[in-house]
Design a protein around this motif. Structure first.
Motif, PDB file in Angstrom:
ATOM      1  N   TYR A  71       0.839  -1.204   0.000  1.00 56.73           N
ATOM      2  CA  TYR A  71       0.000   0.000   0.000  1.00 56.73           C
ATOM      3  C   TYR A  71       0.875   1.257   0.000  1.00 56.73           C
ATOM      4  O   TYR A  71       0.635   2.188  -0.769  1.00 56.73           O
ATOM      5  CB  TYR A  71      -0.937   0.010   1.212  1.00 56.73           C
ATOM      6  N   ASP A  72       1.875   1.261   0.862  1.00 61.50           N
ATOM      7  CA  ASP A  72       2.754   2.433   0.949  1.00 61.50           C
ATOM      8  C   ASP A  72       3.400   2.739  -0.400  1.00 61.50           C
ATOM      9  O   ASP A  72       3.482   3.892  -0.806  1.00 61.50           O
ATOM     10  CB  ASP A  72       3.831   2.225   2.014  1.00 61.50           C
ATOM     11  N   CYS A  73       3.852   1.716  -1.114  1.00 65.75           N
ATOM     12  CA  CYS A  73       4.512   1.926  -2.408  1.00 65.75           C
ATOM     13  C   CYS A  73       3.533   2.403  -3.484  1.00 65.75           C
ATOM     14  O   CYS A  73       3.947   3.082  -4.424  1.00 65.75           O
ATOM     15  CB  CYS A  73       5.207   0.656  -2.870  1.00 65.75           C
ATOM     16  N   LEU A  74       2.278   2.053  -3.346  1.00 67.95           N
ATOM     17  CA  LEU A  74       1.278   2.448  -4.342  1.00 67.95           C
ATOM     18  C   LEU A  74       0.722   3.853  -4.105  1.00 67.95           C
ATOM     19  O   LEU A  74      -0.022   4.371  -4.935  1.00 67.95           O
ATOM     20  CB  LEU A  74       0.103   1.463  -4.335  1.00 67.95           C
ATOM     21  N   THR A  75       1.102   4.467  -2.991  1.00 68.56           N
ATOM     22  CA  THR A  75       0.472   5.738  -2.646  1.00 68.56           C
ATOM     23  C   THR A  75       1.470   6.861  -2.377  1.00 68.56           C
ATOM     24  O   THR A  75       1.879   7.549  -3.296  1.00 68.56           O
ATOM     25  CB  THR A  75      -0.471   5.540  -1.437  1.00 68.56           C
ATOM     26  N   ASP A 114      -8.048   0.577  -1.086  1.00 70.23           N
ATOM     27  CA  ASP A 114      -7.543   1.702  -0.285  1.00 70.23           C
ATOM     28  C   ASP A 114      -6.684   2.632  -1.144  1.00 70.23           C
ATOM     29  O   ASP A 114      -6.745   3.854  -0.987  1.00 70.23           O
ATOM     30  CB  ASP A 114      -6.740   1.189   0.909  1.00 70.23           C
ATOM     31  N   ALA A 115      -5.894   2.063  -2.043  1.00 67.81           N
ATOM     32  CA  ALA A 115      -5.082   2.887  -2.948  1.00 67.81           C
ATOM     33  C   ALA A 115      -5.992   3.693  -3.879  1.00 67.81           C
ATOM     34  O   ALA A 115      -5.736   4.874  -4.138  1.00 67.81           O
ATOM     35  CB  ALA A 115      -4.114   2.016  -3.750  1.00 67.81           C
ATOM     36  N   ALA A 116      -7.070   3.074  -4.362  1.00 68.67           N
ATOM     37  CA  ALA A 116      -8.018   3.795  -5.219  1.00 68.67           C
ATOM     38  C   ALA A 116      -8.639   4.963  -4.453  1.00 68.67           C
ATOM     39  O   ALA A 116      -8.786   6.066  -4.999  1.00 68.67           O
ATOM     40  CB  ALA A 116      -9.100   2.847  -5.740  1.00 68.67           C
ATOM     41  N   ASP A 117      -8.970   4.748  -3.189  1.00 69.75           N
ATOM     42  CA  ASP A 117      -9.514   5.830  -2.353  1.00 69.75           C
ATOM     43  C   ASP A 117      -8.484   6.935  -2.142  1.00 69.75           C
ATOM     44  O   ASP A 117      -8.813   8.124  -2.197  1.00 69.75           O
ATOM     45  CB  ASP A 117      -9.972   5.295  -0.996  1.00 69.75           C
TER      46      ASP A 117
END
Length: 133
Positions: A71-75, A114-117
């Motif tokens: 998640y951290d890498c995607l955001t 969550d990344a989409a949000d």
């Protein structure tokens, strides 16, 4: 927008069903979006899934540690690196077995939701399409 995505919300995680990967890749190119693709057919476990996503999305090695790191890498690091045009991610052949059960699959998809949000809050399109093996 004359693409196969014209009827798809800009920030969503959904089954790939009616879409072909090549069409999604062309749509990403046409929109100027990042295209992220991972074929997970060879994965058996959570660690395999994380390793394959990190490798095929060309993310830092620490992504392979856990879902939080993914998640951290995607955001945040991407957001801090400058304006982003948008993302189309494809997770093809997510495993469905005892080592990667329904709960693990939902946790993985929740990371992408969550990344989409996260990106929606920043007015950046983030679409993720997936299929199960």
């Amino acid at each position: 927008m004359d693409t196969p995505l014209r009827t798809v919300r800009t920030n969503i995680v959904q089954s790939i069903r009616a879409f072909r990967v090549s069409d999604l890749q062309e749509a990403a190119q046409g929109l100027g979006h990042h295209f992220l693709y991972a074929n997970l057919a060879q994965a058996q476990s959570r660690q395999d899934v994380l390793d394959l996503i990190a490798q095929q999305f060309m993310l830092p090695a620490n992504v392979g540690k856990n879902f939080d790191a993914l998640y951290d890498c995607l955001t945040d690091p991407l957001h801090k690196s400058g304006p982003q045009p948008g993302f189309i991610a494809v997770l093809e052949h997510i495993p469905a077995n005892a080592k990667f059960d329904k709960e693990a699959r939902e946790q993985l998809l929740d990371i992408f939701r969550d990344a989409a949000d996260y990106w929606n809050d920043r007015k950046v399109p983030f679409r993720c399409f997936y299929s199960f093996l």
